[in-house]
Design a protein around this motif. Sequence first.
Motif, short mmCIF file in Angstrom:
data_model
loop_
_atom_site.label_atom_id
_atom_site.label_comp_id
_atom_site.label_asym_id
_atom_site.label_seq_id
_atom_site.Cartn_x
_atom_site.Cartn_y
_atom_site.Cartn_z
N LEU A 1 27.39 -2.52 32.35
CA LEU A 1 26.34 -1.65 32.87
C LEU A 1 25.14 -1.83 31.95
O LEU A 1 25.30 -2.22 30.79
CB LEU A 1 26.79 -0.20 32.89
N ALA A 2 23.94 -1.52 32.45
CA ALA A 2 22.74 -1.74 31.65
C ALA A 2 21.82 -0.54 31.74
O ALA A 2 21.50 -0.08 32.83
CB ALA A 2 22.02 -2.99 32.14
N PHE A 3 21.41 -0.03 30.57
CA PHE A 3 20.47 1.09 30.48
C PHE A 3 19.41 0.72 29.45
O PHE A 3 19.70 0.60 28.27
CB PHE A 3 21.21 2.37 30.06
N GLU A 4 18.17 0.53 29.92
CA GLU A 4 17.10 0.04 29.06
C GLU A 4 16.10 1.15 28.72
O GLU A 4 15.81 2.00 29.56
CB GLU A 4 16.36 -1.10 29.76
N THR A 5 15.55 1.08 27.52
CA THR A 5 14.51 2.04 27.14
C THR A 5 13.23 1.83 27.92
O THR A 5 12.37 2.71 27.95
CB THR A 5 14.21 1.97 25.62
N SER A 6 13.11 0.70 28.60
CA SER A 6 11.94 0.44 29.44
C SER A 6 12.00 1.23 30.75
O SER A 6 11.06 1.19 31.53
CB SER A 6 11.85 -1.05 29.76
N GLY A 7 13.11 1.92 30.99
CA GLY A 7 13.28 2.68 32.22
C GLY A 7 14.04 1.93 33.28
O GLY A 7 14.34 2.47 34.34
N ARG A 8 14.41 0.69 33.02
CA ARG A 8 15.18 -0.10 33.98
C ARG A 8 16.67 0.14 33.75
O ARG A 8 17.09 0.53 32.67
CB ARG A 8 14.86 -1.59 33.83
N TYR A 9 17.46 -0.12 34.78
CA TYR A 9 18.91 0.02 34.69
C TYR A 9 19.52 -1.01 35.63
O TYR A 9 18.83 -1.62 36.46
CB TYR A 9 19.36 1.43 35.06
N GLY A 10 20.83 -1.23 35.52
CA GLY A 10 21.48 -2.19 36.40
C GLY A 10 22.83 -2.61 35.87
O GLY A 10 23.57 -1.82 35.28
N PHE A 11 23.13 -3.89 36.07
CA PHE A 11 24.41 -4.43 35.61
C PHE A 11 24.18 -5.87 35.17
O PHE A 11 23.19 -6.52 35.55
CB PHE A 11 25.48 -4.35 36.70
N THR B 1 38.36 -16.92 10.24
CA THR B 1 37.84 -15.56 10.16
C THR B 1 36.75 -15.26 11.19
O THR B 1 36.41 -14.10 11.37
CB THR B 1 37.27 -15.28 8.76
N ASN B 2 36.20 -16.28 11.83
CA ASN B 2 35.19 -16.05 12.85
C ASN B 2 35.19 -17.19 13.85
O ASN B 2 35.76 -18.24 13.61
CB ASN B 2 33.79 -15.87 12.23
N SER B 3 34.55 -16.95 14.98
CA SER B 3 34.43 -17.96 16.03
C SER B 3 33.00 -17.96 16.53
O SER B 3 32.28 -16.97 16.40
CB SER B 3 35.38 -17.63 17.19
N TYR B 4 32.60 -19.07 17.15
CA TYR B 4 31.26 -19.21 17.68
C TYR B 4 31.34 -19.29 19.20
O TYR B 4 32.27 -19.89 19.74
CB TYR B 4 30.59 -20.46 17.10
N PHE B 5 30.37 -18.69 19.87
CA PHE B 5 30.41 -18.65 21.32
C PHE B 5 29.05 -18.98 21.94
O PHE B 5 28.02 -18.89 21.31
CB PHE B 5 30.89 -17.29 21.83
N VAL B 6 29.12 -19.35 23.22
CA VAL B 6 27.96 -19.54 24.07
C VAL B 6 28.22 -18.69 25.30
O VAL B 6 29.34 -18.64 25.80
CB VAL B 6 27.79 -21.03 24.47
N ALA B 7 27.18 -18.02 25.80
CA ALA B 7 27.35 -17.16 26.96
C ALA B 7 26.17 -17.32 27.92
O ALA B 7 25.06 -17.65 27.50
CB ALA B 7 27.47 -15.70 26.53
N ILE B 8 26.44 -17.04 29.19
CA ILE B 8 25.39 -17.04 30.20
C ILE B 8 25.37 -15.65 30.83
O ILE B 8 26.24 -15.33 31.65
CB ILE B 8 25.64 -18.11 31.27
N PRO B 9 24.43 -14.80 30.42
CA PRO B 9 24.27 -13.50 31.05
C PRO B 9 23.35 -13.62 32.28
O PRO B 9 22.41 -14.41 32.28
CB PRO B 9 23.62 -12.64 29.96
N ILE B 10 23.66 -12.81 33.29
CA ILE B 10 22.84 -12.78 34.51
C ILE B 10 22.48 -11.33 34.81
O ILE B 10 23.12 -10.67 35.63
CB ILE B 10 23.56 -13.45 35.69
N PRO B 11 21.47 -10.77 34.11
CA PRO B 11 21.08 -9.38 34.31
C PRO B 11 20.45 -9.14 35.68
O PRO B 11 19.58 -9.91 36.11
CB PRO B 11 20.05 -9.12 33.21
N VAL B 12 20.88 -8.07 36.34
CA VAL B 12 20.27 -7.60 37.57
C VAL B 12 19.73 -6.21 37.25
O VAL B 12 20.47 -5.34 36.78
CB VAL B 12 21.28 -7.54 38.73
N ARG B 13 18.42 -5.99 37.49
CA ARG B 13 17.78 -4.73 37.09
C ARG B 13 17.06 -4.07 38.26
O ARG B 13 16.51 -4.75 39.14
CB ARG B 13 16.78 -4.95 35.95
N PHE B 14 17.04 -2.73 38.21
CA PHE B 14 16.40 -1.89 39.21
C PHE B 14 15.53 -0.87 38.49
O PHE B 14 15.62 -0.70 37.29
CB PHE B 14 17.44 -1.12 40.04
#
Length: 175
Positions: free
Chosen positions: A121-131, A144-157
């Motif tokens: 879920l997404a709650f932004e201080t800019s007033g936007r929200y979404g998932f 002790t640690n691992s490295y990652f790559v990710a692809i986020p796809i934010p949808v905002r309203f």
Amino acid sequence: MSILRYPRSFLILFIMTGLLSHKVGAQPTQPPTYPRMAGYLGVLHPLITVDEKGSETNFSQYYAVGFPIGLNLWKTKKLGFSVEVVPTIRAENGTSRVANVLFHPGVLVNLGHDFTLASRLAFETSGRYGFTPVLNKIVKKGQTNSYFVAIPIPVRFGNDRPTSLTVGLQFGIVF
């Protein structure tokens, strides 16, 4: 019959002994116990945002970068909960500022082969929200640690702006 007369046999015996002794002397790997907690830090680059007005790309008229900081609580090997905070800095016209802070709770699903799907879920201080669905891949595992790559796809309203979809690229370290 001397072993010195057969150097190839000696070499093979030496290598096999080394391999076997390494396995015998190595600590057995124990599977992780659950629940298990992991923290992470990352760098997020939004690449392109699309809405009804068209599209805009990062790096063209401005530069935005986010710094995800989070905790993952894995309840089982397959399922977990995550909470993330992402301050975003935007630089344009010779100035920069913290443009937004995102609160990003979600559910983690282990897909196997070092892939994880985070449904946030997404709650932004800019007033936007979404998932935000996020596909994550561990690219290098360490003790002790691992490295990652990710692809986020934010949808905002919200906030009197049209619905938008963004594709980003994130890199980080899990510890």
